[in-house]
Scaffold this motif. Structure first.
Motif, PDB file in Angstrom:
ATOM      1  N   MET A   1     -10.564 -36.525   3.445  1.00 17.85           N
ATOM      2  CA  MET A   1      -9.968 -35.217   3.662  1.00 17.85           C
ATOM      3  C   MET A   1     -11.026 -34.128   3.720  1.00 17.85           C
ATOM      4  SD  MET A   1      -6.767 -35.886   3.966  1.00 17.85           S
ATOM      5  CE  MET A   1      -5.921 -34.327   3.783  1.00 17.85           C
ATOM      6  N   GLN A   2     -12.012 -34.241   2.835  1.00 19.01           N
ATOM      7  CA  GLN A   2     -13.095 -33.256   2.817  1.00 19.01           C
ATOM      8  C   GLN A   2     -13.948 -33.344   4.082  1.00 19.01           C
ATOM      9  OE1 GLN A   2     -15.135 -34.038  -0.842  1.00 19.01           O
ATOM     10  NE2 GLN A   2     -13.426 -33.367  -2.117  1.00 19.01           N
ATOM     11  N   LEU A   3     -14.200 -34.552   4.549  1.00 18.85           N
ATOM     12  CA  LEU A   3     -14.997 -34.733   5.758  1.00 18.85           C
ATOM     13  C   LEU A   3     -14.316 -34.086   6.965  1.00 18.85           C
ATOM     14  CD1 LEU A   3     -17.235 -35.915   7.496  1.00 18.85           C
ATOM     15  CD2 LEU A   3     -16.018 -38.103   7.467  1.00 18.85           C
ATOM     16  N   GLY A   4     -13.029 -34.358   7.144  1.00 21.73           N
ATOM     17  CA  GLY A   4     -12.302 -33.779   8.267  1.00 21.73           C
ATOM     18  C   GLY A   4     -12.257 -32.256   8.208  1.00 21.73           C
ATOM     19  N   ALA A   5     -12.013 -31.712   7.016  1.00 17.83           N
ATOM     20  CA  ALA A   5     -11.922 -30.262   6.866  1.00 17.83           C
ATOM     21  C   ALA A   5     -13.277 -29.587   7.053  1.00 17.83           C
ATOM     22  CB  ALA A   5     -11.343 -29.926   5.494  1.00 17.83           C
ATOM     23  N   LEU A   6     -14.322 -30.148   6.450  1.00 20.45           N
ATOM     24  CA  LEU A   6     -15.662 -29.556   6.570  1.00 20.45           C
ATOM     25  C   LEU A   6     -16.186 -29.641   7.995  1.00 20.45           C
ATOM     26  CD1 LEU A   6     -17.275 -30.874   3.266  1.00 20.45           C
ATOM     27  CD2 LEU A   6     -16.805 -28.474   3.840  1.00 20.45           C
ATOM     28  N   ARG A   7     -15.916 -30.738   8.651  1.00 19.23           N
ATOM     29  CA  ARG A   7     -16.333 -30.874  10.049  1.00 19.23           C
ATOM     30  C   ARG A   7     -15.703 -29.759  10.896  1.00 19.23           C
ATOM     31  NH1 ARG A   7     -15.313 -36.211  13.922  1.00 19.23           N
ATOM     32  NH2 ARG A   7     -16.161 -35.297  15.852  1.00 19.23           N
ATOM     33  N   THR A   8     -14.431 -29.488  10.655  1.00 22.05           N
ATOM     34  CA  THR A   8     -13.736 -28.435  11.389  1.00 22.05           C
ATOM     35  C   THR A   8     -14.318 -27.064  11.085  1.00 22.05           C
ATOM     36  OG1 THR A   8     -11.670 -29.721  11.385  1.00 22.05           O
ATOM     37  CG2 THR A   8     -11.489 -27.347  11.773  1.00 22.05           C
ATOM     38  N   LEU A   9     -14.588 -26.789   9.815  1.00 21.30           N
ATOM     39  CA  LEU A   9     -15.090 -25.471   9.420  1.00 21.30           C
ATOM     40  C   LEU A   9     -16.517 -25.232   9.905  1.00 21.30           C
ATOM     41  CD1 LEU A   9     -13.640 -25.351   5.794  1.00 21.30           C
ATOM     42  CD2 LEU A   9     -12.902 -23.977   7.759  1.00 21.30           C
ATOM     43  N   PHE A  10     -17.362 -26.243   9.808  1.00 24.03           N
ATOM     44  CA  PHE A  10     -18.746 -26.086  10.279  1.00 24.03           C
ATOM     45  C   PHE A  10     -18.779 -25.894  11.800  1.00 24.03           C
ATOM     46  CE2 PHE A  10     -21.007 -28.491   6.569  1.00 24.03           C
ATOM     47  CZ  PHE A  10     -20.618 -27.464   5.723  1.00 24.03           C
ATOM     48  N   ALA A  11     -17.932 -26.646  12.500  1.00 27.96           N
ATOM     49  CA  ALA A  11     -17.871 -26.498  13.956  1.00 27.96           C
ATOM     50  C   ALA A  11     -17.365 -25.113  14.330  1.00 27.96           C
ATOM     51  CB  ALA A  11     -16.964 -27.567  14.551  1.00 27.96           C
ATOM     52  N   ALA A  12     -16.388 -24.620  13.578  1.00 25.02           N
ATOM     53  CA  ALA A  12     -15.858 -23.275  13.834  1.00 25.02           C
ATOM     54  C   ALA A  12     -16.944 -22.225  13.651  1.00 25.02           C
ATOM     55  CB  ALA A  12     -14.684 -22.992  12.907  1.00 25.02           C
ATOM     56  N   LEU A  13     -17.701 -22.331  12.579  1.00 24.23           N
ATOM     57  CA  LEU A  13     -18.776 -21.369  12.320  1.00 24.23           C
ATOM     58  C   LEU A  13     -19.795 -21.380  13.452  1.00 24.23           C
ATOM     59  CD1 LEU A  13     -20.229 -19.365  10.479  1.00 24.23           C
ATOM     60  CD2 LEU A  13     -21.280 -21.314   9.305  1.00 24.23           C
ATOM     61  N   PHE A  14     -20.190 -22.559  13.887  1.00 23.90           N
ATOM     62  CA  PHE A  14     -21.162 -22.672  14.969  1.00 23.90           C
ATOM     63  C   PHE A  14     -20.636 -22.048  16.266  1.00 23.90           C
ATOM     64  CE2 PHE A  14     -22.381 -25.233  18.733  1.00 23.90           C
ATOM     65  CZ  PHE A  14     -23.720 -24.877  18.812  1.00 23.90           C
ATOM     66  N   LEU A  15     -19.403 -22.357  16.618  1.00 23.13           N
ATOM     67  CA  LEU A  15     -18.826 -21.841  17.860  1.00 23.13           C
ATOM     68  C   LEU A  15     -18.639 -20.332  17.809  1.00 23.13           C
ATOM     69  CD1 LEU A  15     -16.258 -24.679  18.592  1.00 23.13           C
ATOM     70  CD2 LEU A  15     -18.229 -24.082  19.987  1.00 23.13           C
ATOM     71  N   PHE A  16     -18.254 -19.818  16.647  1.00 22.53           N
ATOM     72  CA  PHE A  16     -18.083 -18.367  16.520  1.00 22.53           C
ATOM     73  C   PHE A  16     -19.416 -17.643  16.700  1.00 22.53           C
ATOM     74  CE2 PHE A  16     -14.221 -19.025  13.498  1.00 22.53           C
ATOM     75  CZ  PHE A  16     -13.474 -19.474  14.580  1.00 22.53           C
ATOM     76  N   LEU A  17     -20.476 -18.254  16.222  1.00 24.04           N
ATOM     77  CA  LEU A  17     -21.801 -17.629  16.338  1.00 24.04           C
ATOM     78  C   LEU A  17     -22.265 -17.538  17.790  1.00 24.04           C
ATOM     79  CD1 LEU A  17     -23.701 -19.245  13.314  1.00 24.04           C
ATOM     80  CD2 LEU A  17     -22.965 -16.866  13.537  1.00 24.04           C
ATOM     81  N   ILE A  18     -21.907 -18.523  18.601  1.00 21.79           N
ATOM     82  CA  ILE A  18     -22.418 -18.542  19.969  1.00 21.79           C
ATOM     83  C   ILE A  18     -21.425 -18.037  21.013  1.00 21.79           C
ATOM     84  CG2 ILE A  18     -23.948 -20.474  19.423  1.00 21.79           C
ATOM     85  CD1 ILE A  18     -22.055 -22.294  20.989  1.00 21.79           C
ATOM     86  N   GLY A  19     -20.140 -17.929  20.640  1.00 24.42           N
ATOM     87  CA  GLY A  19     -19.188 -17.567  21.694  1.00 24.42           C
ATOM     88  C   GLY A  19     -17.927 -16.860  21.257  1.00 24.42           C
ATOM     89  N   PHE A  20     -17.981 -16.132  20.139  1.00 23.96           N
ATOM     90  CA  PHE A  20     -16.772 -15.484  19.618  1.00 23.96           C
ATOM     91  C   PHE A  20     -16.191 -14.479  20.617  1.00 23.96           C
ATOM     92  CE2 PHE A  20     -14.384 -12.444  17.002  1.00 23.96           C
ATOM     93  CZ  PHE A  20     -13.569 -13.320  16.295  1.00 23.96           C
ATOM     94  N   LYS A  21     -17.057 -13.805  21.379  1.00 23.36           N
ATOM     95  CA  LYS A  21     -16.601 -12.786  22.324  1.00 23.36           C
ATOM     96  C   LYS A  21     -15.730 -13.368  23.435  1.00 23.36           C
ATOM     97  CE  LYS A  21     -20.519  -9.629  21.690  1.00 23.36           C
ATOM     98  NZ  LYS A  21     -21.655  -8.930  22.361  1.00 23.36           N
ATOM     99  N   SER A  22     -15.849 -14.653  23.669  1.00 21.74           N
ATOM    100  CA  SER A  22     -15.062 -15.281  24.736  1.00 21.74           C
ATOM    101  C   SER A  22     -13.571 -15.279  24.433  1.00 21.74           C
ATOM    102  CB  SER A  22     -15.531 -16.720  24.953  1.00 21.74           C
ATOM    103  OG  SER A  22     -15.297 -17.519  23.796  1.00 21.74           O
TER     104      SER A  22
END
Length: 257
Positions: A1-22
């Motif tokens: 459960m932690q792996l699935g949730a952390l994977r989602t949150l880390f990916a979200a952080l990365f994507l927001f940093l490079i493309g939040f304006k989209s």
């Protein structure tokens, strides 16, 4: 459960940093499809794979994931009115034969694994098939970066809820070196295997057909099996031959592209 949730949150952080304006380019009427894509293409499979690989090898999981093109073709025809040609059909069948050969050989050299958990991977493949058809049918006009960021802005709250109920915040995160190492690998998985891969895959779907795009999963077992060998997973010569059949299936399905 932690792996699935952390994977989602880390990916979200990365994507927001490079493309939040989209996100500004997404229309209100598109958000329902963004939400379906988010859960089918990212959230649910992340947990299914995490549970499945507690009992089966990564190589076997990736092989089973290669059923995605076949499911994509079936759902595309039955639900999304997608047309396909003879080469695509033959290529999918040939690739599936290669996958079945890999499954049978993997079961013979790894008899101690619980192959009921393989059903979780097959469920994930169905989720991926739904996602790729939705992107092609309803989100052609949205940029790949916007789709990815839209997906994960929806998933942040559900991921935090899951993480909270998993007792993650009760663990000794600061002092336990094993957790530090695990978090490092989860971040790599999230950034490379989810964040970057999500944007590239969305672009591929828009450029081609759903079957063409999903057929890239036929090459995943080859890469995963090589990594598995490095991680001391068992591997046989027949799996090499079956991998060759998979590659040939991809060629047949896409040789006119």
């Amino acid at each position: 459960m932690q792996l699935g949730a952390l994977r989602t949150l880390f990916a979200a952080l990365f994507l927001f940093l490079i493309g939040f304006k989209s996100l500004k380019t997404i229309q209100a009427s598109d958000w329902k499809w963004i939400a379906v894509s988010a859960f089918a293409g990212s959230f649910i499979p992340a947990f299914l794979f995490a549970f499945a690989e507690t009992e089966i090898d990564s190589g076997i999981a990736s092989i089973l994931n290669s059923t995605t093109p076949l499911v994509t073709l079936i759902l595309g025809v039955l639900i999304f009115s997608v047309r396909f040609n003879k080469n695509q059909f033959i290529g999918v069948i040939v690739g599936l034969v290669g996958c079945l050969a890999l499954i049978l050989e993997g079961a013979s050299i790894n008899p101690d694994q619980n192959y009921w958990y393989a059903l979780l991977v097959l469920c994930a493949s169905c989720c991926y098939a739904v996602n790729v058809n939705i992107i092609k049918r309803y989100m052609q006009h949205i940029s790949p970066m916007a789709i990815a960021n839209g997906n994960f802005i929806i998933l942040v709250i559900p991921a935090l809820i899951v993480l909270g109920f998993s007792d993650f915040f009760k663990t000794e995160i600061i002092t336990d070196p094993k957790i530090h190492t695990s978090l490092m690998y989860v971040s790599v998985l999230a950034v490379v295997g989810t964040g970057i891969a999500k944007v590239l895959f969305n672009k591929l779907v828009q450029m081609s057909t759903p079957v063409f795009a999903s057929s890239v999963t036929y090459t995943i077992p080859i890469v995963a099996l090589l990594w598995g060998v490095m991680d001391n997973e068992r591997f046989s010569f027949y799996q090499v031959l079956a991998s060759g059949v998979i590659v040939f299936g991809v060629y047949l399905a896409n040789r006119n592209k």
